[in-house]
Design an enzyme around this catalytic site. Structure first.
Site, mmCIF file in Angstrom:
data_model
loop_
_atom_site.group_PDB
_atom_site.id
_atom_site.type_symbol
_atom_site.label_atom_id
_atom_site.label_comp_id
_atom_site.label_asym_id
_atom_site.label_seq_id
_atom_site.Cartn_x
_atom_site.Cartn_y
_atom_site.Cartn_z
ATOM 1 N N ALA A 11 -1.570 -5.199 -8.092
ATOM 2 C CA ALA A 11 -1.157 -6.537 -8.036
ATOM 3 C C ALA A 11 -1.468 -7.496 -9.319
ATOM 4 O O ALA A 11 -2.615 -7.309 -9.672
ATOM 5 C CB ALA A 11 -1.789 -7.289 -6.701
ATOM 6 N N CYS B 297 -4.202 -0.580 -0.267
ATOM 7 C CA CYS B 297 -4.818 -1.824 -0.923
ATOM 8 C C CYS B 297 -5.855 -1.988 -0.060
ATOM 9 O O CYS B 297 -5.700 -2.213 1.163
ATOM 10 C CB CYS B 297 -3.706 -2.753 -1.309
ATOM 11 S SG CYS B 297 -4.505 -4.263 -1.587
#
Length: 337
Positions: free
Chosen positions: A18, A100
């Site tokens: 990200a 994640c």
């Protein structure tokens, strides 16, 4: 390497990160030796499809095939919609994020938090595979939720049964975040139990480590994330080492400057000046980390607010008369700064 019907340059993958693996970074890594690069995750919330950030994340103009888009969420129907949305806009492989560990993702039971709910994992995978039957769907996840719940083998079997075409495993649990050292025993175990390709991820920082992980796990490929930040040439170094057994010469100071300059130009073009300058700061910091005098340079550079000033400061750092390095100095030239 043949991967899901695509011919890749090699079996070296860029991990989705990200705020990092935007189009400029993906293109650069592919140019410098990566066989495949996965986009930073795109939300499954359809309300955000029209946002500028989401549009940029789904922008693959000019990229080398295959185009891989990672989607994240916890609702099977929304994830199915997100898969269709991205395939309609050019995605050739859809990757599902179950790796994640960030709290803002796990607090809504997405990312690696999903590994706690194996029945929901199955529903999500079935829904996404059914939504894009002509497009390969892959899955990225971790070794487990915590050290007493390393359920990666179970998740891998569920994935295979649901029609997932390949998996990538980060060698840490969700509880580990990015602390400690990655382990590869679980990845090797999963590889021995499934038929689909397995990609190993976690702490692969050198050509020698890449070969050791491939040999130990027997994985079909390796995925590199944080180690490539500020060092995108790591892919060509690994590629060369795997092919020849020799470590190639490190990039010179001049080449690093040229790579960074080209990267900055792409960032400014992609984001525009205001956002481009902000995004560029972290990349400049990564490229210069450890170079003599870099700490002082980064502090001053982070105060600059336009392209011309940022480029001038960067050029002065690499070309200035007070530089402690020759233009042809190779790495390592780094200190603790």
């Amino acid at each position: 390497m043949n991967y899901l019907g695509f011919t890749l340059r090699n079996n070296l993958f860029v991990a989705p990160m990200a705020g990092v693996t935007d189009r400029p970074f993906r293109q650069l890594c592919k140019k410098l030796g990566a066989g495949l690069a996965v986009s930073e995750m795109v939300t499954s919330n359809s309300l955000l499809y029209g946002s500028a950030k989401t549009r940029r994340r789904a922008d693959h103009t000019g990229e080398v095939d295959p185009i891989v888009v990672q989607i994240a969420g916890a609702d099977p129907d929304l994830l199915a919609q997100a898969a269709r949305y991205n395939v309609e806009r050019g995605a050739q492989i859809v990757d599902i994020n179950m790796g994640c560990p960030a709290k803002k993702v796990c607090n809504v039971m997405a990312g690696s938090a999903l590994m706690q709910n194996e029945s929901l994992v199955a529903k999500i995978l079935e829904a996404v595979v059914a939504a894009v039957p002509e497009t390969p769907v892959t899955l990225k996840f971790r070794t487990g939720w915590n050290h007493t719940n390393k359920n990666a083998p179970t998740i891998a079997r569920i994935a295979q049964e649901c029609g997932i075409r390949a998996i990538a495993i980060h060698g840490r649990t969700r509880a580990d975040q990015y602390m400690g050292e990655a382990e590869y025993e679980t990845i090797a175990l999963v590889k021995s139990q499934v038929r689909i390709p397995v990609i190993a991820n976690g702490d692969i920082t050198t050509p020698q480590k890449a070969k050791a992980v491939l040999d130990y796990t027997q994985a079909d490929g390796i995925m590199i994330g944080r180690a490539a930040q500020g060092k995108p040439w790591l892919f060509r170094e690994i590629e060369h080492f795997l092919a020849t057994g020799a470590v190639p010469p490190a990039p010179t100071f001049t080449e690093i400057h040229a790579i960074l300059r080209a990267h900055l130009a792409d960032l400014y073009s992609f984001y525009g000046e205001d956002t481009g300058v902000r995004i560029a700061r972290k990349h400049i910091s990564w490229y210069t980390k450890g170079i003599v005098g870099a700490a002082r340079f980064r502090h001053a550079m982070n105060q600059l607010e336009n392209i011309d000033a940022q480029l001038a400061a960067t050029d002065e750092f690499f070309l200035g008369s007070d530089s402690a390095h020759s233009a042809n100095d190779p790495l390592p030239y780094r200190d603790a700064a």
